[in-house]
Design a protein around this motif. Structure first.
Motif, PDB file in Angstrom:
ATOM      1  N   SER A  14       0.681  -1.373   0.055  1.00  0.00           N
ATOM      2  CA  SER A  14       0.120  -0.069   0.097  1.00  0.00           C
ATOM      3  C   SER A  14       0.706   1.314   0.058  1.00  0.00           C
ATOM      4  O   SER A  14       0.419   2.288  -0.731  1.00  0.00           O
ATOM      5  N   CYS A  16       3.935   1.568  -1.486  1.00  0.00           N
ATOM      6  CA  CYS A  16       4.470   1.730  -2.664  1.00  0.00           C
ATOM      7  C   CYS A  16       3.542   2.085  -3.849  1.00  0.00           C
ATOM      8  O   CYS A  16       3.791   2.985  -4.474  1.00  0.00           O
ATOM      9  N   HIS A  17       2.159   1.733  -3.481  1.00  0.00           N
ATOM     10  CA  HIS A  17       1.264   2.120  -4.568  1.00  0.00           C
ATOM     11  C   HIS A  17       1.095   3.737  -4.222  1.00  0.00           C
ATOM     12  O   HIS A  17       0.499   4.479  -5.100  1.00  0.00           O
ATOM     13  N   LYS A  18       0.932   4.116  -2.897  1.00  0.00           N
ATOM     14  CA  LYS A  18       0.746   5.187  -2.477  1.00  0.00           C
ATOM     15  C   LYS A  18       1.729   6.321  -3.228  1.00  0.00           C
ATOM     16  O   LYS A  18       1.211   7.545  -3.764  1.00  0.00           O
ATOM     17  N   THR A  20       3.645   5.734  -5.897  1.00  0.00           N
ATOM     18  CA  THR A  20       3.531   5.508  -7.372  1.00  0.00           C
ATOM     19  C   THR A  20       2.505   6.359  -7.766  1.00  0.00           C
ATOM     20  O   THR A  20       2.523   7.148  -8.773  1.00  0.00           O
ATOM     21  N   ALA A  21       1.441   6.390  -7.063  1.00  0.00           N
ATOM     22  CA  ALA A  21       0.291   7.210  -7.335  1.00  0.00           C
ATOM     23  C   ALA A  21       0.457   8.668  -7.572  1.00  0.00           C
ATOM     24  O   ALA A  21       0.178   9.507  -8.303  1.00  0.00           O
TER      25      ALA A  21
END
Length: 68
Positions: A14, A16-18, A20-21
């Motif tokens: 989560s 890494c996704h935050k 990346t976004a």
């Protein structure tokens, strides 16, 4: 105006996704990531500062940083 955010999340996908976004929405990494143990939850937490320059707008405390 220059905007600043500190993104935090547990040490899992989560985070890494935050980050990346944010990068894909024009934010740039600012400094090194941080990593700390949350004794209350027993979970490692990650943090990363990001900044973004937005032209033609003025800062005010009510601005929704994640929407920029």
């Amino acid at each position: 105006m220059k905007l600043y955010r500190l993104l935090t999340a547990p040490d899992d996908a989560s985070f890494c996704h935050k980050v990346t976004a944010a990068l894909n929405n024009g934010w740039e990494l600012y400094g090194s990531p941080t990593y700390a143990f949350n004794a209350a939850t027993g979970i490692m937490q990650c943090g990363q500062a990001v900044t973004k320059t937005v032209e033609g707008k003025d800062y005010h405390p009510d601005i929704k940083l994640g929407e920029q």
